[in-house]
Design an enzyme around this catalytic site. Structure first.
Site, PDB file in Angstrom:
ATOM      1  N   THR B 145       0.826  -1.200   0.000  1.00  0.00           N
ATOM      2  CA  THR B 145       0.000   0.000   0.000  1.00  0.00           C
ATOM      3  C   THR B 145       0.866   1.257   0.000  1.00  0.00           C
ATOM      4  O   THR B 145       1.738   1.397   0.860  1.00  0.00           O
ATOM      5  CB  THR B 145      -0.872   0.013   1.279  1.00  0.00           C
ATOM      6  N   GLU B 146       0.608   2.129  -0.964  1.00  0.00           N
ATOM      7  CA  GLU B 146       1.319   3.415  -1.040  1.00  0.00           C
ATOM      8  C   GLU B 146       2.837   3.255  -1.047  1.00  0.00           C
ATOM      9  O   GLU B 146       3.563   4.123  -0.581  1.00  0.00           O
ATOM     10  CB  GLU B 146       0.883   4.351   0.108  1.00  0.00           C
TER      11      GLU B 146
END
Lengths: 436, 428
Positions: B145-146
């Site tokens: 994530t990210e």
């Protein structure tokens, strides 16, 4: 008797207790024979309940009327000078400008909407000073158009309007002090507001204060003659039962509620701290902070920091039915105000069978017996009281029953009679002057 | 030959509806269907569908020479299935060419890697299962994530069997080093680390249409020129960005789709680069050094750290309160609870609670349904409180003694029988 009354807001468009109090009082006054009220507010929306009086919105008075009174208004007033930067106007797209000059020949710009009416937003906000000034400006015109025997102005926002109306019609002025800037600011008084308040009180023939607490402030801080200042306690409107069936309680825990503007005056931080103390001892409780205000974010931060956010909820500003729904869900109502001239909301809570904890620094504590009274800063006492009411059924039962009975006896009709007496005394005071 | 790796991220937040205190305990549906559907629909029409159409043609016309990779979050896939299923079909078409690599992610676009190992593993596994089921190939490269990465996260990922991980070529990590080489994890060197070239990536994703930029307008010729000017010794260039760059962050009228359509031919015919997928980079090149990342980095904001999602009082409180429920969720194992649990973990919820609004404020307000971080926090905590209540009821249900339960059922049966008798008596 005809009363010309100036208010700032009126249900359903309210941002605080002032509108509710005005509404209750006018309904009470309507029960007195031979008494008519013209109630003036800055912006009449059209959906207000007008069954008990006629409501005039200052924004529905056209400029044509105002213009015809401008000269008269200006020649009679010197103290309504508002610094010119308080009339910041520069928006050629939406408004035409209406140019006027004050007594010193300075130009003033006033917002005028497309139909030639003065535009009033009717909300508390940055343009407040400008609005007050405009409201007073229009008041002089309304005063000439509506025949009356006495003028009644609610709170500092309307004092200039009351003064203006008095100067035009020459009728006695009663001002109604619902709060002073000492309450709102916690002692750090805004000199401009104080000036308006002081001038209003000086110009008034009679002053109504909502509690002895407020009466003392009026006498001591504003230098008023004690004989001129009368205490009339607020009351509460009876609630209808049909509203009471609307909401289902979704949580099993006891609910402890704070309801009001989240500002320094209302002491929200003491409620958060007390909640933290209670949650240390029992998990079977939820806290709700209903309302909005400039301290909301700080309170959200604090609750998060204390790690109680799953038990401490925020609702934002509630109005209408949601206020009653909130009371219906509540098991305890807490009003920890640092300085509360009166405080109607505990009465509303008691009507809905909710035990209340109020600060000793509130006007309402002068008249209530069946409520827990604590110092606003005493979070331990507050936490003890909350814990006691939610844990000991017998205690909460007593508060519910006795409290309900007590509050049902506080009727606006009674308050209205007292206000009527003030009108009569004000008119009497004026008669010899008129004869001269 | 040098390599050019194109990777695109696909995610759309699942927004919560306005959930009030009064709803707690009464209303157990948390999502703003209307907004979610309309935004997903809009982005499908303006970005995913037209971009996929171009990419499919590119893959067919440059068979074996053009390669591209994607990762699609579970939350995005769920919403696509619901609101724009044809988008999934077009991704399947891309997958069939064999030149597209789909990467692994967390199902919920969550921050689980930072707080709960079991939850993280479970989410990554369920996401890989879903990708395999849809596109026929099990991912071998992971993307958190990210782009959140640290040495420890790398080690976890390595243990799960992934051979490489993507992250940001953050300046404060690389220092004088270049992102254009292969690195490996500091704890377990088996895991290869691919660093994003943020300068060239952002030239496309952020600056493409900004007319004040001195390089505007950016053409494929100019871009390939920059690629050719890079150090000869360097191995590859990683261009990682949101897929929504095409048609959403950069609007159609900026010419972004033309840029996409013409870039491959320009690279193939006029540069020393070939296209490669992340797993190809990981197996074809040799790592030149370990990447030392003791504190987690990400690709977000100027700081390239976690401060967009965690760190202020609101975010930390919500994050703690959420993951405190993990054991109960696992114990209860109820379908609806599991689903809400997935959706409540999305990092977007914490992103909306961010209180730092300087240069990155624009990005933070993008499609943000809340007027303030406080508003976001209040709404989220109300939802979480309801979720807690549901969880508690189910958990208390589990704790019931089976004999006690049997007894209660018998009692209820008797009651029903009695009512039935009364009813029939009354009828007679």
């Amino acid at each position: 008797m005809k009363v010309l009354m100036f208010g700032w807001e009126f249900p359903p468009h309210i941002s605080g207790g002032l509108g509710t109090a005005c509404y209750g009082l006018t309904k009470g006054l309507a029960k007195i024979d031979d008494l008519d009220i013209v109630f003036v507010v800055p912006k009449a929306h059209g959906d207000e309940d007008q069954s008990t009086m006629s409501l005039v919105g200052a924004n529905s008075v056209t400029i044509g009327q105002v213009q015809s009174h401008v000269e008269k208004f200006k020649s009679q007033h010197t103290y309504l000078e508002v610094e010119s930067q308080l009339v910041p106007y520069n928006d050629p797209d939406e408004y035409y400008t209406f140019r006027s000059q004050d007594l010193y020949g300075k130009n003033k710009l006033i917002k005028v909407d497309k139909e030639g009416k003065l535009e009033f937003s009717g909300k508390y906000g940055a343009d407040l000073m400008e609005e007050i000034y405009k409201y007073a400006f229009v008041a002089s015109s309304i005063s000439a158009d509506h025949e009356h025997d006495v003028i009644h102005a609610h709170d500092w926002l309307c004092y200039p309007a009351g003064i203006a109306a008095k100067e035009v019609s020459g009728k006695p002025l009663v001002i109604h002090v619902h709060a002073t800037d000492f309450d709102r600011s916690g002692g750090n008084v805004n000199p401009k507001v104080y000036e308006i308040e002081k001038k209003g009180m000086d110009a008034a023939d009679k002053i109504i204060a909502v509690s002895n607490l407020t009466r003392n402030i009026v006498i001591e801080k504003y230098g008023q003659d004690p004989n001129k200042v009368v205490t009339v306690y607020n009351a509460v409107e009876p609630v209808s039962m049909e509203e009471k069936l609307k909401i289902k309680k979704g949580v099993k825990e006891k609910v402890v509620t704070f309801l009001g503007r989240i500002t320094m005056q209302k002491g929200p931080e003491y409620f958060v701290e007390a909640a933290y103390q209670v949650l240390k001892r029992t998990n079977d409780v939820r806290f709700v902070m209903a309302g909005s205000g400039d301290m909301l974010e700080e309170m959200v931060d604090r609750a998060a920091q204390l790690g109680i956010s799953d038990k401490f909820h925020f609702t934002g500003f509630l109005k209408g039915d949601d206020v009653f729904n909130m009371f219906l869900l509540s098991d305890v109502y807490v009003m920890p105000s640092v300085s509360e001239p009166f405080g109607i909301s505990p009465l509303e809570a008691m009507q809905s069978n909710v035990p209340v904890i109020i600060s000793k620094q509130s006007g309402v504590s002068e008249i209530l017996t069946h409520a827990v009274k604590v110092d606003y800063w005493d979070i331990d006492a507050m936490a003890d009281a909350i814990y006691g009411i939610i844990k000991y059924e017998a205690l909460s039962k007593v508060f519910k029953e006795e409290g309900k009975e007590e509050v049902d006896n506080l009727k606006w009709a009674k308050a209205a009679v007292n206000v009527h007496d003030v009108y009569v005394s004000a008119i009497k005071l004026f008669e010899p002057l008129e004869k001269k | 030959m040098k390599a050019l790796c194109l990777y695109f991220q696909i995610h759309q937040p699942l927004r919560l509806k306005r959930y009030r205190f009064f709803d707690i305990g009464n209303d157990h549906y948390y999502y703003d269907d209307y907004t979610n559907e309309s935004i997903m629909r809009k982005i499908a029409d303006e970005c995913y569908l037209p971009a996929n159409k171009i990419v499919l043609e590119l893959l067919k016309n440059n068979k074996g020479k053009f390669k591209i990779s994607f990762s699609i979050t579970g939350i995005a896939l769920d919403q696509l299935e619901q609101y724009a299923p044809e988008v999934i079909d077009t991704f399947k078409d891309l997958a069939k060419t064999g030149d597209v690599e789909f990467l692994a992610e967390t199902y919920s676009h969550s921050l689980a890697s930072l707080i709960n190992k079991e939850e993280f593993i479970q989410q990554v596994t369920s996401h890989s299962n879903k990708i395999e089921a849809l596109f026929g190939v099990r991912p071998s490269v992971f993307r958190n994530t990210e782009m959140i990465y640290s040495d420890e996260i790398g080690e976890m990922v390595s243990k799960m069997g992934y051979k490489a991980i993507l992250t940001e070529g953050a300046k404060h990590i690389l220092g004088w080093k270049s992102p254009n080489y292969l690195y490996c994890n500091a704890i377990n060197p088996k895991l290869k680390v691919l660093m994003r070239n943020y300068k060239l990536s952002d030239d496309i994703s952020f600056r493409f249409s900004s007319e004040g930029w001195k390089e505007w307008p950016l053409t494929t010729t100019k871009f390939v020129g920059w690629l050719n000017e890079m150090e000869d010794k360097e191995d590859f260039v990683n261009i990682f960005m949101d897929y929504e760059t095409f048609g959403e962050h950069q609007k159609k009228k900026s010419g972004i789709f033309e840029f996409l359509a013409h870039l491959p031919q320009e690279v193939i015919s006029k540069s020393k680069y070939k296209f490669a997928t992340p797993s190809e980079l990981a197996s074809e090149f040799h790592p030149i050094a370990q990447a030392h990342v003791p504190n987690a980095i990400s690709w977000a904001d100027e700081e390239r750290d976690l401060s967009a999602w965690l760190g202020n009082k609101l975010q930390d409180e919500a994050f703690r309160k959420l993951y405190a429920l993990r054991d109960d969720v696992a114990a209860v194992d109820d379908d609806r609870i599991n689903k809400d649990w997935k959706y409540l973990q999305a990092s977007d919820h914490f992103y909306y609670m961010c209180t730092k609004f300087a240069s990155d404020g624009d990005v933070h307000s993008y499609f943000n349904p809340y007027s303030s971080p406080y508003d976001a926090f209040i709404n989220y905590m109300n939802v979480l409180s309801d979720f807690q209540i549901r969880l508690k009821i189910l958990k208390d249900g589990l704790a019931l003694d089976p004999e006690e339960l049997q007894y209660q059922i018998l009692q209820k049966d008797e009651l029903i029988a009695r009512y039935e008798r009364e009813l029939s008596e009354l009828k007679n």
